[in-house]
Design a protein around this motif. Sequence first.
Motif, PDB file in Angstrom:
ATOM      1  N   ILE A 158     -14.255 100.543 -52.006  1.00 19.19           N
ATOM      2  CA  ILE A 158     -14.843 101.887 -51.886  1.00 19.19           C
ATOM      3  C   ILE A 158     -14.340 102.839 -52.972  1.00 19.19           C
ATOM      4  N   SER A 159     -13.187 102.525 -53.569  1.00 13.41           N
ATOM      5  CA  SER A 159     -12.701 103.395 -54.648  1.00 13.41           C
ATOM      6  C   SER A 159     -13.124 102.856 -56.016  1.00 13.41           C
ATOM      7  N   GLU A 160     -14.086 101.984 -56.036  1.00 16.32           N
ATOM      8  CA  GLU A 160     -14.703 101.444 -57.268  1.00 16.32           C
ATOM      9  C   GLU A 160     -13.754 100.604 -58.112  1.00 16.32           C
ATOM     10  N   GLN A 161     -12.598 100.203 -57.541  1.00 17.54           N
ATOM     11  CA  GLN A 161     -11.671  99.375 -58.325  1.00 17.54           C
ATOM     12  C   GLN A 161     -12.292  98.009 -58.611  1.00 17.54           C
ATOM     13  N   ILE A 162     -13.104  97.515 -57.658  1.00 18.68           N
ATOM     14  CA  ILE A 162     -13.740  96.205 -57.869  1.00 18.68           C
ATOM     15  C   ILE A 162     -14.844  96.328 -58.921  1.00 18.68           C
ATOM     16  N   ASP A 163     -15.574  97.454 -58.891  1.00 15.12           N
ATOM     17  CA  ASP A 163     -16.560  97.692 -59.958  1.00 15.12           C
ATOM     18  C   ASP A 163     -15.849  97.790 -61.303  1.00 15.12           C
ATOM     19  N   ALA A 164     -14.665  98.418 -61.295  1.00 16.97           N
ATOM     20  CA  ALA A 164     -13.900  98.545 -62.543  1.00 16.97           C
ATOM     21  C   ALA A 164     -13.551  97.162 -63.088  1.00 16.97           C
ATOM     22  N   LEU A 165     -13.195  96.244 -62.192  1.00 17.37           N
ATOM     23  CA  LEU A 165     -12.905  94.868 -62.641  1.00 17.37           C
ATOM     24  C   LEU A 165     -14.128  94.276 -63.328  1.00 17.37           C
ATOM     25  N   ASP A 166     -15.286  94.476 -62.699  1.00 14.48           N
ATOM     26  CA  ASP A 166     -16.534  93.966 -63.284  1.00 14.48           C
ATOM     27  C   ASP A 166     -16.743  94.524 -64.690  1.00 14.48           C
ATOM     28  N   THR A 167     -16.525  95.834 -64.825  1.00 15.56           N
ATOM     29  CA  THR A 167     -16.766  96.449 -66.141  1.00 15.56           C
ATOM     30  C   THR A 167     -15.750  95.975 -67.178  1.00 15.56           C
ATOM     31  N   ALA A 191      -7.123 106.475 -67.368  1.00 15.69           N
ATOM     32  CA  ALA A 191      -8.434 105.797 -67.343  1.00 15.69           C
ATOM     33  C   ALA A 191      -8.993 105.671 -68.750  1.00 15.69           C
ATOM     34  N   LEU A 192      -8.782 106.714 -69.553  1.00 15.19           N
ATOM     35  CA  LEU A 192      -9.266 106.677 -70.933  1.00 15.19           C
ATOM     36  C   LEU A 192      -8.491 105.638 -71.742  1.00 15.19           C
ATOM     37  N   ALA A 193      -7.168 105.622 -71.558  1.00 10.42           N
ATOM     38  CA  ALA A 193      -6.343 104.634 -72.280  1.00 10.42           C
ATOM     39  C   ALA A 193      -6.754 103.213 -71.890  1.00 10.42           C
ATOM     40  N   ARG A 194      -7.018 103.005 -70.598  1.00 10.55           N
ATOM     41  CA  ARG A 194      -7.443 101.667 -70.149  1.00 10.55           C
ATOM     42  C   ARG A 194      -8.804 101.302 -70.752  1.00 10.55           C
ATOM     43  N   ALA A 195      -9.671 102.314 -70.830  1.00 12.08           N
ATOM     44  CA  ALA A 195     -10.995 102.046 -71.401  1.00 12.08           C
ATOM     45  C   ALA A 195     -10.910 101.740 -72.895  1.00 12.08           C
ATOM     46  N   LEU A 196      -9.890 102.280 -73.572  1.00 13.24           N
ATOM     47  CA  LEU A 196      -9.808 102.124 -75.030  1.00 13.24           C
ATOM     48  C   LEU A 196      -8.913 100.971 -75.468  1.00 13.24           C
ATOM     49  N   VAL A 197      -8.155 100.399 -74.535  1.00 17.17           N
ATOM     50  CA  VAL A 197      -7.127  99.431 -74.943  1.00 17.17           C
ATOM     51  C   VAL A 197      -7.721  98.147 -75.529  1.00 17.17           C
ATOM     52  N   THR A 198      -8.953  97.852 -75.163  1.00 24.22           N
ATOM     53  CA  THR A 198      -9.576  96.631 -75.694  1.00 24.22           C
ATOM     54  C   THR A 198     -10.340  96.906 -76.997  1.00 24.22           C
ATOM     55  N   ASP A 199     -10.137  98.088 -77.559  1.00 20.61           N
ATOM     56  CA  ASP A 199     -10.845  98.501 -78.782  1.00 20.61           C
ATOM     57  C   ASP A 199     -12.350  98.347 -78.639  1.00 20.61           C
ATOM     58  N   PRO A 200     -12.940  98.981 -77.631  1.00 17.80           N
ATOM     59  CA  PRO A 200     -14.383  98.823 -77.427  1.00 17.80           C
ATOM     60  C   PRO A 200     -15.169  99.565 -78.496  1.00 17.80           C
ATOM     61  N   ASP A 223     -14.216 108.728 -60.772  1.00 14.69           N
ATOM     62  CA  ASP A 223     -12.955 108.934 -60.044  1.00 14.69           C
ATOM     63  C   ASP A 223     -11.849 108.053 -60.611  1.00 14.69           C
ATOM     64  N   ASN A 224     -11.992 107.664 -61.825  1.00 15.47           N
ATOM     65  CA  ASN A 224     -11.005 106.899 -62.602  1.00 15.47           C
ATOM     66  C   ASN A 224     -10.904 105.424 -62.229  1.00 15.47           C
ATOM     67  N   ALA A 225     -11.030 105.097 -60.910  1.00 13.97           N
ATOM     68  CA  ALA A 225     -10.939 103.711 -60.426  1.00 13.97           C
ATOM     69  C   ALA A 225      -9.679 103.014 -60.935  1.00 13.97           C
ATOM     70  N   LEU A 226      -8.559 103.739 -60.897  1.00 17.20           N
ATOM     71  CA  LEU A 226      -7.285 103.117 -61.279  1.00 17.20           C
ATOM     72  C   LEU A 226      -6.774 102.276 -60.110  1.00 17.20           C
ATOM     73  N   PHE A 227      -6.022 101.224 -60.439  1.00 13.25           N
ATOM     74  CA  PHE A 227      -5.446 100.395 -59.373  1.00 13.25           C
ATOM     75  C   PHE A 227      -4.190 101.095 -58.872  1.00 13.25           C
ATOM     76  N   ASP A 228      -4.282 101.602 -57.629  1.00 11.61           N
ATOM     77  CA  ASP A 228      -3.195 102.449 -57.143  1.00 11.61           C
ATOM     78  C   ASP A 228      -1.928 101.686 -56.812  1.00 11.61           C
ATOM     79  N   SER A 229      -1.999 100.350 -56.744  1.00 11.40           N
ATOM     80  CA  SER A 229      -0.777  99.579 -56.484  1.00 11.40           C
ATOM     81  C   SER A 229      -0.126  99.125 -57.784  1.00 11.40           C
ATOM     82  N   TYR A 233     -15.897 101.269 -69.595  1.00 12.73           N
ATOM     83  CA  TYR A 233     -16.503 102.225 -68.673  1.00 12.73           C
ATOM     84  C   TYR A 233     -15.393 103.051 -68.047  1.00 12.73           C
ATOM     85  N   MET A 234     -15.528 104.340 -68.135  1.00 11.63           N
ATOM     86  CA  MET A 234     -14.549 105.224 -67.479  1.00 11.63           C
ATOM     87  C   MET A 234     -15.228 105.843 -66.258  1.00 11.63           C
ATOM     88  N   PHE A 235     -14.720 105.488 -65.093  1.00 13.06           N
ATOM     89  CA  PHE A 235     -15.357 105.909 -63.848  1.00 13.06           C
ATOM     90  C   PHE A 235     -15.097 107.381 -63.546  1.00 13.06           C
TER      91      PHE A 235
END
Lengths: 416, 282
Positions: free
Chosen positions: B145-154, A153-162, A92-98, A88-90
Amino acid sequence: MDAPLPLIEFKDVTKRFDSRTVLDRINLKIYEGQVTTIIGLSGSGKSVLLKHIIGLIKPDEGTILFQGKPLSDMNEKESAAGLARISYMFQDNALFDSMTVYDNIALPLRETTHMGKSEIDRRVTARIQQTELEDAAHKYPSEISGGMQKRVALARALVTDPRIVLFDEPTSGQDPVRKNAILGMIAQYQRKFGFTAILVSHEIPDVYFISNRILALYDKSIVFQGSPEELEEFDHPFKDEVIRSLEGLQVELTGFYSKRQFKVMHHAQLARKTNGDTYCIVVFSLAGLDAIQTSSGYVVTQEAIRNLSMYIDKHFGAIGGFSTRLQQSEFVTVLPNSDMTEAKSILEDFIRDFREWDIADRLAIGRNEAGVEGCAEFAILAGIALGEPAADVASVVIAAQSQQVEIARVRCNSRR
Amino acid sequence: MAFDQNRPNGAGNMTGWRLGGLLTRPFAVFGRSAIAWVGNMGASAIFLLLAFLRIFKAKQPAKIVQQIYYIGARSTMIILLVGFFTGMVLGLQSYHALVKFGAQGALGTLVALTLVRELGPVLTAIMIAARAGSAITAEIGIQRISEQIDALDTMRIDPLRYLISPRIAASIISFPLLTALFDIIGIIGGYVSGVLLLGANAGTYIYRVQASMDMKDVTDGFIKAIVFAVIVSTVSCYQGYFAHMRPDSHGAKAVGLSTTSSVVLSCVLILVSDYVVTSLLI
C-alpha cells in the motif's frame, strides 16, 4: 530541418478502470534532455499517464513509442533495456522504511547489477554527497524530514545513472519554500547529469521556471504541448478552469503577483498613460543560484529568494510599484509613475536601505542546512530601464537586464 | 418470457419473479463465492509456482538465510515453550488415562507418537502462522500500500524474487527443524510430567519412546511440516501481496484484514491438509 525524434510518444492512448475512462486518446511527445511537466488538476489522470511510461500500467488502446518503436512490439530484452534507462520517483517517495538511507540508495545497484561492494559504495557515497545526505546516511526514513526523504528518493532514482527520470508530484505536501527547494534541486541535477526529466505537478507557476515543455492534461486529453511561454498565449477553457484556479493572483513563495496578474496591472497602467508618459522597470537577480544551492542547501536558497522578493515587494509596493517573478532567481518590478531620474533615486534608496540590513541574516543565507558545510559568495544584481506606452514590455525588461550591476555581495555571515 | 406489467396477470408474474429471485439468490451468492474461491486458489498456485522457481536465482542465499533467522530462529523460544507444555499436558492426561488400564508403561509410546506424527507438525505450523505468518502479511501488505512493491518494479527488481521466494524457501527449511525441536522438547515435557511429577518409570518411558518410533513416523512428520510450510508461507505472502485488491477495504484496514485472513486461513488449511496428508501417508 526534420523535427527531432521524440524520446517517448503516445499515440491515441486510452485507459479505462472498469467503466471509467481516465485517459481518452492521448497524444503527446516528450523529447530527450528536456524537463517536461505534465500539469492538470488532482485526479485528472496525471500519475496514471506517468505510470504508462514506466510500464506499471498498460494502455487499453493506442500505442506508446520509445525512440520511435512501439513498446508492445519490443521483446523482453529490448523492453528491459529500455526500462533500465528509466527511474521513477514516487509521490510519497516509496522508500523502504526498514532500510537505512544508504541501503535504500544502494538497493537498485545491489539487486540489478553485478557491481562489487566497493564500486557500489563509491557510487552510493557520491550520490549521498551530491544530495547532501551525509548526516542521514545511516538513519531510517522515519528519522529524517520530508524534504530529506525526497532527496533520498531522488538519490535512489539517480544512482543507476538513468537517462530518464519520472517525478510523480515531487513537491506534494511541502510548504512553498520546500516546494521550490525540491524543484530547484531537480533543475540543478537535470543540468548536472543531463537526464530527461518528466514531472507531474500542479505547482503552477513554480514548475514553469524549471520546465522546457509543458503538457496540459484536461478532460482526459492532452490539450496543450509547448513551452511555458507558449502556454501564456494559449486560449482554452483549461486556462480558466485549471491554471487560474491553481495559480491564484499572488505567487505563494514570493508574494509577488502572478505573471498574468502582473500583465493585467501593467496594461491597466499603460491605458492611463498618454504619449510622452514614461515608466521604469527594474530587474533584480540573485546571481550564482547553483553555487548557493550547493553550498548553503536548497531550502536556505529558497528562503533567501523569498526574503529578497518580500523586501523588494515591501519597498517598491509602498510607492505604487508592482512585481513578478521572471525566472527562478530573477524578479521584475514596474515603477509606473517614474521617469529614469526618479527611478534611479528610488533604486539608490533601496540599495542604501538594503545595505543597512544585516543582509546575510535577513536573507537567511548566513546559516546552512544541517549537514551542509559550504559557504557561498553570491551577488545581488539590479538593472533599470525606461519604458514608454508604445514600447513592448519584453524589450524594456531585456534592456533592464542588460543594465544590471551588482548592488550587494554576501559571503555567509560577512558583507562586503 | 419477458415480464409484461400490462398483462392482466402481471402482478402475479411479479410476485413469482420476486419469489424466484429469493429462492435462487442463495445459490447465486454461493456460486459467486465458489468462483472467487476457485479463482483465488488458482492464483495462489500460480503465485507459489512463480515464487518457487525464483528460489534458485542468483543473490537468493543471503536473503533466504536472513528469512530463516526471522521465521525460524526467532520462533525458537515460542516453539520451545509451547512444545514443552504440550508435552507436559499430554503426559499428564495420558498418564491418568493409561493408569486406569494399568498401562502406564505405554506413556512414552503415546506421547512420542502423538507428538511426532500429529501435534508436532500441526502445532508448530499454527504457532509460526500466528507469529511469523502474520508479520509476513503485515510487512508485505504495508509495502504494497505504500508503493514499495511498485518501486521495486520500477527499479527492475522482481518483487516475487526479492520478497516472496526467500520467505517460501526459509519456511520450507525452518518448519521441519522447528517441528523436530517441538517433538524433542515435547517428549521432554512428557517425561517431566509423567516421570518426574507423577512417578512413571523413567527407563520404561525412554525405552518406549525409542522402541515405538520408526523412521517413517519421523519422515511423515517432516513431510507434513513441509506441506504446512508451503501453505503458511504462500497464504501469508499472497494475502499481503494482494492486500490492495481486497474488495472489502482499502489501505491500512485492508492490511489488517489481510493479516487476520492470513492467520485464519493458514490455520484452517493446516488442519484440512493435515487430514488429507495423513490419509495419504498412513
